[in-house]
Design a protein around this motif. Sequence first.
Motif, PDB file in Angstrom:
ATOM      1  N   VAL A  39       1.119  -1.095   0.008  1.00 47.54           N
ATOM      2  CA  VAL A  39      -0.015   0.191   0.031  1.00 47.54           C
ATOM      3  C   VAL A  39       0.967   1.316   0.054  1.00 47.54           C
ATOM      4  O   VAL A  39       0.646   1.944  -0.914  1.00 47.54           O
ATOM      5  N   ARG A  40       1.657   1.209   0.573  1.00 46.51           N
ATOM      6  CA  ARG A  40       2.600   2.400   1.134  1.00 46.51           C
ATOM      7  C   ARG A  40       3.557   2.729  -0.319  1.00 46.51           C
ATOM      8  O   ARG A  40       3.636   3.818  -0.939  1.00 46.51           O
ATOM      9  N   GLY A  41       4.059   1.407  -0.881  1.00 44.94           N
ATOM     10  CA  GLY A  41       4.855   1.742  -2.005  1.00 44.94           C
ATOM     11  C   GLY A  41       4.083   2.070  -3.150  1.00 44.94           C
ATOM     12  O   GLY A  41       4.322   2.972  -4.239  1.00 44.94           O
ATOM     13  N   TYR A  42       2.770   1.403  -3.170  1.00 43.54           N
ATOM     14  CA  TYR A  42       1.854   2.030  -4.478  1.00 43.54           C
ATOM     15  C   TYR A  42       1.345   3.421  -4.263  1.00 43.54           C
ATOM     16  O   TYR A  42       1.114   3.987  -5.454  1.00 43.54           O
ATOM     17  N   ARG A  43       1.164   3.883  -2.923  1.00 42.02           N
ATOM     18  CA  ARG A  43       0.844   5.269  -3.001  1.00 42.02           C
ATOM     19  C   ARG A  43       1.881   6.251  -3.268  1.00 42.02           C
ATOM     20  O   ARG A  43       1.558   7.090  -4.225  1.00 42.02           O
ATOM     21  N   ARG A  44       3.142   5.610  -3.115  1.00 43.06           N
ATOM     22  CA  ARG A  44       4.090   6.451  -3.706  1.00 43.06           C
ATOM     23  C   ARG A  44       4.049   6.653  -5.147  1.00 43.06           C
ATOM     24  O   ARG A  44       4.515   7.566  -5.855  1.00 43.06           O
ATOM     25  N   VAL A  45       3.961   5.721  -5.850  1.00 47.88           N
ATOM     26  CA  VAL A  45       3.766   5.362  -7.406  1.00 47.88           C
ATOM     27  C   VAL A  45       2.586   6.342  -7.672  1.00 47.88           C
ATOM     28  O   VAL A  45       2.726   7.157  -8.623  1.00 47.88           O
ATOM     29  N   LEU A  46       1.418   6.211  -7.007  1.00 52.39           N
ATOM     30  CA  LEU A  46       0.250   7.204  -7.322  1.00 52.39           C
ATOM     31  C   LEU A  46       0.768   8.678  -7.379  1.00 52.39           C
ATOM     32  O   LEU A  46       0.509   9.417  -8.250  1.00 52.39           O
ATOM     33  N   GLU A  47       1.299   9.133  -6.382  1.00 55.45           N
ATOM     34  CA  GLU A  47       1.931  10.362  -5.850  1.00 55.45           C
ATOM     35  C   GLU A  47       2.439  10.819  -7.470  1.00 55.45           C
ATOM     36  O   GLU A  47       2.727  11.783  -7.639  1.00 55.45           O
ATOM     37  N   LYS A  48       3.735   9.990  -7.569  1.00 54.02           N
ATOM     38  CA  LYS A  48       4.701  10.264  -8.652  1.00 54.02           C
ATOM     39  C   LYS A  48       3.889  10.665  -9.971  1.00 54.02           C
ATOM     40  O   LYS A  48       4.393  11.398 -10.530  1.00 54.02           O
TER      41      LYS A  48
ATOM     42  N   VAL B 208       0.842  11.769 -10.344  1.00 56.78           N
ATOM     43  CA  VAL B 208       0.047  12.839 -10.203  1.00 56.78           C
ATOM     44  C   VAL B 208       1.352  13.875 -10.336  1.00 56.78           C
ATOM     45  O   VAL B 208       0.875  15.031 -11.138  1.00 56.78           O
ATOM     46  N   ALA B 209       2.431  13.656  -9.588  1.00 58.10           N
ATOM     47  CA  ALA B 209       3.533  14.866  -9.733  1.00 58.10           C
ATOM     48  C   ALA B 209       4.038  15.074 -11.284  1.00 58.10           C
ATOM     49  O   ALA B 209       4.301  16.229 -11.882  1.00 58.10           O
ATOM     50  N   ASP B 210       3.834  14.121 -11.897  1.00 53.57           N
ATOM     51  CA  ASP B 210       4.102  14.104 -13.482  1.00 53.57           C
ATOM     52  C   ASP B 210       2.982  14.284 -14.304  1.00 53.57           C
ATOM     53  O   ASP B 210       2.907  13.743 -15.422  1.00 53.57           O
ATOM     54  N   ASP B 211       1.948  15.245 -13.804  1.00 51.04           N
ATOM     55  CA  ASP B 211       0.906  15.565 -14.517  1.00 51.04           C
ATOM     56  C   ASP B 211      -0.080  14.264 -15.038  1.00 51.04           C
ATOM     57  O   ASP B 211      -0.395  14.215 -16.238  1.00 51.04           O
ATOM     58  N   TYR B 212      -0.131  13.349 -14.184  1.00 51.00           N
ATOM     59  CA  TYR B 212      -0.935  12.256 -14.616  1.00 51.00           C
ATOM     60  C   TYR B 212      -0.289  11.414 -15.789  1.00 51.00           C
ATOM     61  O   TYR B 212      -1.065  11.038 -16.538  1.00 51.00           O
ATOM     62  N   ASP B 213       1.085  11.211 -15.634  1.00 53.77           N
ATOM     63  CA  ASP B 213       1.827  10.568 -16.649  1.00 53.77           C
ATOM     64  C   ASP B 213       1.069   9.141 -16.931  1.00 53.77           C
ATOM     65  O   ASP B 213       1.047   8.318 -16.041  1.00 53.77           O
TER      66      ASP B 213
END
Length: 536
Positions: A507-516, A518-523
């Motif tokens: 969950v924690r690792g996946y959340r980081r992926v999702l945040e990244k 978003v940070a990349d404009d929903y790459d």
Amino acid sequence: MRQVDMVVVGAGFAGLRTLHTFRERGLDVAVIEANAGLGGVWYVNRYPGARCDVESYDYSLSFDPDLEQEWRWSERYATQPEILRYVEHVADRFDLRRDVHLDTRMTRSTYDEQAHRWHVETDDGDWSARYLVMATGQLSVTKQPQLQGQEDFRGRILHTGAWPHEHVDMTGRRVGVIGTGSSGTQLVPVLAEQASHLTVFQRTPNYSIPANNAPITDEQDAEVKATYPERRERARRSPSGLGFKPNKQSAREVAEDDRRALYEQQWTTAGFGFLLAYYDLMLDERANDTAADFIRAKIAEKVDDPTTAERLMPRGYPFGAKRPPVDSGYFETFNRDDVDLVDMRETPLERITEHGIRTTAGEVELDTIVFATGFDAMTGALLKPEIVGRDGLTLREHWNAGPRTYLGVGVAGFPNLFVIAGPGSPSLLSNVLLSIEAHVDWIAGLLDHAAEQGADEVEASGQAEADWVAHVNERAEATLYPRAASYYMGAEVPGKPQVFMPYVGGVRGYRRVLEKVVADDYDGFRFTGAREAVAS
Ligand code: N01
């Protein structure tokens, strides 16, 4: 045809949370639900003994602090009726029922590439929607075995995942249970109390962990409620979404006595969290063996008859690679004189007869047979209706070699279709309620971003999907998970593609992926349709 902004399929936790969130954002949302009531799997999965194996405080919605404070869970692990009461309470409290269409099954949905809308067909009329959200659950299509002779049986056949709504009286009845996963393991001790004789037909023994269930005292309730936000944050930051802090030690680098002491402590307190006793239990076979040996020794302690104990001991696959049940007195039930275990590996089932079940060891006479045989997991409900995306491609065709998603949320070729806690996300490897809420909120952000772009079409790109599928597989291959014939692997249904479906990154690792992302404009997502929409 009724027009809405969003059709959500399924009125379990995922569907109701989606309805609430998007209605609050001003969308016109309709929820389509095949069952006659709310609750999804908790509406149908009402066998005696059914309860959650995630602690009640964590297996609950987190979006509203007042809801958290006012609801009083009665037990550490809530029973199915209590969870269903909670679902009903949530529906009433947030006035959700008026947009839920019960007894309505989606049969087919087709994406209209010109209009950028989904045409949703149900057995009670059609809908047109900009967005289609599949909140159909991971374990909602039951797996009904077709055993030879089944139609000859004169007694009653039941399935744990489609249990009758009226009370089923098993008093004085000879009952046979096929299946020893979480459902069978919960059901068996309760049925043993009622039936005149119970026979458990076991194909694969399971590493079951004791639940250590208990009523929640007022003091405990007050304590949790005083620090609920911290508890939620701990859960979000934990690998499984259960709030357990991972032990950074290897099971192999500690002294045997210390390891046994930790296992003993986890055994009596942690439930499902036993799996996190050491960080490498799902990474290293020899580390895993230490936990598996401990559990087998526990089974030997609990079961009086050594032959029965031996039959109940799982071997040949790593602990945790199949989801471990969390039980209340399962193994001890086999000490009763009126309970028998049939090991179907030694004496395979030959057929169902008029009067019971025949194995190579002879016939067992039964009044009732219970299939605790589980579900067509993760993809079953997504592939049951026909979903047609771009160029007439169906989801079934797109997934013929196993499910393909980007982040477990989007599917290339299926614009504006979103899956809640779908394959390729932590889903069944996590506290699924937490994963559901994370997805709903994330999709809300995604659609906000689309609105900012003036786009009315959001679609995962083929490349992003391919890269994510490769990443999901690569992560799974680095663990012991694929080493068992489990429903995580699609092994539960003959002919289903054998692909590891949930994301093991935590969950924690996946959340980081999702945040990244978003940070990349929903790459990885394409936002299109704006100009066409403006022009039309
Ligand atoms: O299903 P399962 P379940 N002939 O697939 C056996 C959640 N859940 O309903 O292992 C003979 O785990 C099969 O044998 P094998 C939870 O996530 C949660 O029990 O394939 N046997 C296995 O023993 C859980 O993991 C809760 O060899 C056959 C059993 O049936 C998930 O639901 C409660 C067979 C199926 O086990 C599914 O659990 C209940 C056949 N033809 C469920 N086909 C809680 O929250 C299958 N089997 C606690």
